[in-house]
Design a protein around this motif. Structure first.
Motif, PDB file in Angstrom:
ATOM      1  N   ARG A  68      27.431 116.172  71.974  1.00  0.00           N
ATOM      2  CA  ARG A  68      26.963 117.456  72.513  1.00  0.00           C
ATOM      3  C   ARG A  68      25.478 117.628  72.238  1.00  0.00           C
ATOM      4  O   ARG A  68      25.000 117.374  71.122  1.00  0.00           O
ATOM      5  CB  ARG A  68      27.752 118.614  71.898  1.00  0.00           C
ATOM      6  CG  ARG A  68      27.405 119.999  72.483  1.00  0.00           C
ATOM      7  CD  ARG A  68      28.310 121.063  71.874  1.00  0.00           C
ATOM      8  NE  ARG A  68      27.928 122.415  72.245  1.00  0.00           N
ATOM      9  CZ  ARG A  68      28.463 123.120  73.252  1.00  0.00           C
ATOM     10  NH1 ARG A  68      29.406 122.576  73.996  1.00  0.00           N
ATOM     11  NH2 ARG A  68      28.061 124.361  73.506  1.00  0.00           N
ATOM     12  N   ALA A  78      28.841 124.956  79.650  1.00  0.00           N
ATOM     13  CA  ALA A  78      28.261 123.624  79.468  1.00  0.00           C
ATOM     14  C   ALA A  78      28.558 122.717  80.653  1.00  0.00           C
ATOM     15  O   ALA A  78      29.507 122.931  81.422  1.00  0.00           O
ATOM     16  CB  ALA A  78      28.815 122.998  78.194  1.00  0.00           C
ATOM     17  N   LEU A  79      27.733 121.680  80.775  1.00  0.00           N
ATOM     18  CA  LEU A  79      27.976 120.607  81.736  1.00  0.00           C
ATOM     19  C   LEU A  79      28.590 119.430  81.001  1.00  0.00           C
ATOM     20  O   LEU A  79      28.090 119.009  79.950  1.00  0.00           O
ATOM     21  CB  LEU A  79      26.670 120.165  82.389  1.00  0.00           C
ATOM     22  CG  LEU A  79      26.768 118.942  83.320  1.00  0.00           C
ATOM     23  CD1 LEU A  79      27.580 119.272  84.563  1.00  0.00           C
ATOM     24  CD2 LEU A  79      25.378 118.429  83.697  1.00  0.00           C
ATOM     25  N   VAL A 107      21.154 111.819  78.902  1.00  0.00           N
ATOM     26  CA  VAL A 107      20.900 112.883  77.926  1.00  0.00           C
ATOM     27  C   VAL A 107      19.812 112.454  76.949  1.00  0.00           C
ATOM     28  O   VAL A 107      18.947 113.250  76.557  1.00  0.00           O
ATOM     29  CB  VAL A 107      22.201 113.263  77.198  1.00  0.00           C
ATOM     30  CG1 VAL A 107      21.914 114.269  76.088  1.00  0.00           C
ATOM     31  CG2 VAL A 107      23.201 113.866  78.181  1.00  0.00           C
ATOM     32  N   ILE A 121      25.061 120.313  77.052  1.00  0.00           N
ATOM     33  CA  ILE A 121      25.589 119.170  77.793  1.00  0.00           C
ATOM     34  C   ILE A 121      26.493 118.395  76.848  1.00  0.00           C
ATOM     35  O   ILE A 121      26.109 118.094  75.714  1.00  0.00           O
ATOM     36  CB  ILE A 121      24.468 118.240  78.292  1.00  0.00           C
ATOM     37  CG1 ILE A 121      23.505 118.978  79.213  1.00  0.00           C
ATOM     38  CG2 ILE A 121      25.068 117.037  79.028  1.00  0.00           C
ATOM     39  CD1 ILE A 121      22.307 118.141  79.635  1.00  0.00           C
ATOM     40  N   TYR A 187      32.786 125.978  80.865  1.00  0.00           N
ATOM     41  CA  TYR A 187      32.236 124.772  81.488  1.00  0.00           C
ATOM     42  C   TYR A 187      31.880 125.031  82.945  1.00  0.00           C
ATOM     43  O   TYR A 187      32.657 125.608  83.704  1.00  0.00           O
ATOM     44  CB  TYR A 187      33.229 123.613  81.368  1.00  0.00           C
ATOM     45  CG  TYR A 187      33.338 123.183  79.923  1.00  0.00           C
ATOM     46  CD1 TYR A 187      32.456 122.258  79.386  1.00  0.00           C
ATOM     47  CD2 TYR A 187      34.283 123.769  79.082  1.00  0.00           C
ATOM     48  CE1 TYR A 187      32.515 121.910  78.045  1.00  0.00           C
ATOM     49  CE2 TYR A 187      34.349 123.422  77.735  1.00  0.00           C
ATOM     50  CZ  TYR A 187      33.459 122.499  77.229  1.00  0.00           C
ATOM     51  OH  TYR A 187      33.504 122.166  75.902  1.00  0.00           O
ATOM     52  N   VAL A 407      21.416 116.203  87.005  1.00  0.00           N
ATOM     53  CA  VAL A 407      21.659 116.942  85.766  1.00  0.00           C
ATOM     54  C   VAL A 407      20.554 117.951  85.534  1.00  0.00           C
ATOM     55  O   VAL A 407      20.823 119.120  85.159  1.00  0.00           O
ATOM     56  CB  VAL A 407      21.795 115.976  84.577  1.00  0.00           C
ATOM     57  CG1 VAL A 407      21.739 116.730  83.248  1.00  0.00           C
ATOM     58  CG2 VAL A 407      23.086 115.178  84.675  1.00  0.00           C
ATOM     59  N   VAL A 411      21.433 121.980  85.036  1.00  0.00           N
ATOM     60  CA  VAL A 411      21.280 122.637  83.727  1.00  0.00           C
ATOM     61  C   VAL A 411      19.980 123.413  83.604  1.00  0.00           C
ATOM     62  O   VAL A 411      19.661 123.929  82.523  1.00  0.00           O
ATOM     63  CB  VAL A 411      21.388 121.618  82.580  1.00  0.00           C
ATOM     64  CG1 VAL A 411      22.688 120.851  82.660  1.00  0.00           C
ATOM     65  CG2 VAL A 411      20.190 120.651  82.588  1.00  0.00           C
TER      66      VAL A 411
END
Length: 412
Positions: A68, A78-79, A107, A121, A187, A407, A411
């Motif tokens: 996370r 969250a994604l 990430v 994420i 989510y 992404v 986000v």
């Protein structure tokens, strides 16, 4: 010409894939079944990857690895990004693993660039997508969606080990499974990148494509019982040959699935008893796997197969029984998330192609939790579930850049 210093995301992805490929339970080939020693080793390696990328990470009660990255608004939905690290027997190295390492690399790239997402994420490496060892159905991803079937814990592998006992030996906790269920409101979506496992992208000369829907699947075990007899003394007209009956039934499966649009069906396992060269087969146990993007069509296909197999059994004087053990519905992908992927594909200078997935994926289970979408990556010859499975570092880099772009939009 591509130089070694080019394609940094793709090269990082490929290096991590190679590292994970070391973890196998069979010398000379890649076999990493759920809750096996090699699964534990791969889970530990994935845990290390996640922490190196800047995620807080742990291995959960069912053996999934969860990382996370917090956002500027920790309470925002969250994604999720994920796929699986288990394999089939004698597998390729990209199926599932590619999506996991892409999530970690993307990430990590955000964090390295000093970008803090607005929402958290999570990256998840599921452990039981292939469902090879135990009679389950996406058990680890269904657990996050709050749909884990407790009966799966009593399922046995080929050696008579229950999933419950294997989980405890792995270091998991059967009593902690219920707590894995996520609240849908927490989510905003789930993204999964996966090799196509088919030839369409290669035929179109495209590195990536957007998944429109995932086929529904029916799996069943069938049993045909005839009568053993001497191979030299029983006349052909007086035999109750279970294997000959199954040969006809396999033809029925092939014919029924070939006469419909977008349907496939496979007999992948057949076990013959007593299995002696001079004995008429008395029993055959075989499997059926039937798929279609339309659930009504799939159900009609299976019913036609069963009806024709029953008729063949009556003609041949054998018994036929069939036991479905898995029903996975056809799953359309979320249009809004797919639009983010399509825009990212266009930004990479690639014509967007939408295609259905003939294979099942963890996205099927995750769609029960939150909106879900998938990106396919071209694989050589469309080959998968095979050591010859292959992608290029160039395509890996494209996939990473497309996922990173999507992404960042989701986000922001």
């Amino acid at each position: 010409m591509t130089h070694q210093t080019d394609l940094p995301l793709g090269r990082r992805v490929m290096a991590m894939i190679e590292d994970l490929a070391r973890h196998t339970d069979e010398v000379g080939r890649l076999t990493r079944l759920y809750l096996s020693p090699s699964h534990r080793a791969a889970a530990d390696a994935t845990l290390a990857f996640m922490r190196e990328a800047g995620l807080s990470a742990h291995i959960d009660a069912l053996g999934s690895v969860v990382g996370r990255l917090e956002g500027t608004h920790p309470d925002a939905p969250a994604l999720l990004i994920g796929s699986h690290i288990d394999t089939v027997v004698d597998a390729g190295r990209y199926d599932g693993n590619l999506g996991v390492v892409l999530g970690i690399v993307v990430v990590g790239a955000l964090k390295a660039a000093g970008i803090t997402p607005a929402c958290p994420i999570e990256v998840v490496a599921f452990g039981d997508e292939e469902n090879v060892r135990f009679p389950t159905n996406l058990s680890t991803s269904h657990a996050l969606a709050g749909q884990f079937d407790p009966a799966w814990l009593d399922g046995m592998d080929a050696d008579g080990t229950s999933l419950r006992d294997a989980l405890i030996a792995f270091g998991g906790d059967p009593l902690g499974i219920a707590a894995l269920a996520r609240a849908p409101a927490r989510y905003r979506g789930y993204l999964e990148v996966h090799i196509e496992q088919g030839p369409q992208l290669e035929a179109a000369d495209l590195p990536v494509g957007i998944v429109s829907a995932i086929n529904g699947i029916t799996r069943a075990r069938a049993h045909v019982i005839g009568e053993a007899g001497h191979a030299g003394t029983v006349p052909m007209t007086m035999r109750r040959d279970a294997l000959a009956a199954v040969a006809e039934m396999i033809g029925i499966v092939e014919r029924a699935s070939s006469t419909r649009t977008d349907t496939v069906a496979t007999v992948g396992v057949a076990q013959v008893q007593p299995g002696a060269i001079n004995v008429i087969p008395a029993r055959v146990d075989f499997t059926l796997d039937a798929r279609s993007p339309d659930d009504a069509v799939r159900r009609a296909l299976v019913q036609d197969i069963v009806t024709e197999c029953e008729a063949a059994a009556r003609r041949r004087g054998v018994s036929f029984t069939i036991e479905p053990f898995m029903e996975s519905p056809a799953t359309p992908m979320d249009k809004h998330l797919a639009e983010h992927l399509e825009e990212a594909v266009r930004n990479a200078g690639i014509a967007p192609m939408h295609l259905a997935s003939g294979a099942g994926h963890d996205a099927v289970a995750m769609a029960g939790l939150c909106p879900s979408a998938m990106l396919f990556v071209r694989c050589k010859g469309g080959i998968s579930h095979n050591p010859a499975e292959s992608i290029t570092v160039e395509d890996a880099d494209v996939a990473a850049r497309v996922l990173l772009d999507a992404v960042r939009r989701i986000v922001a």
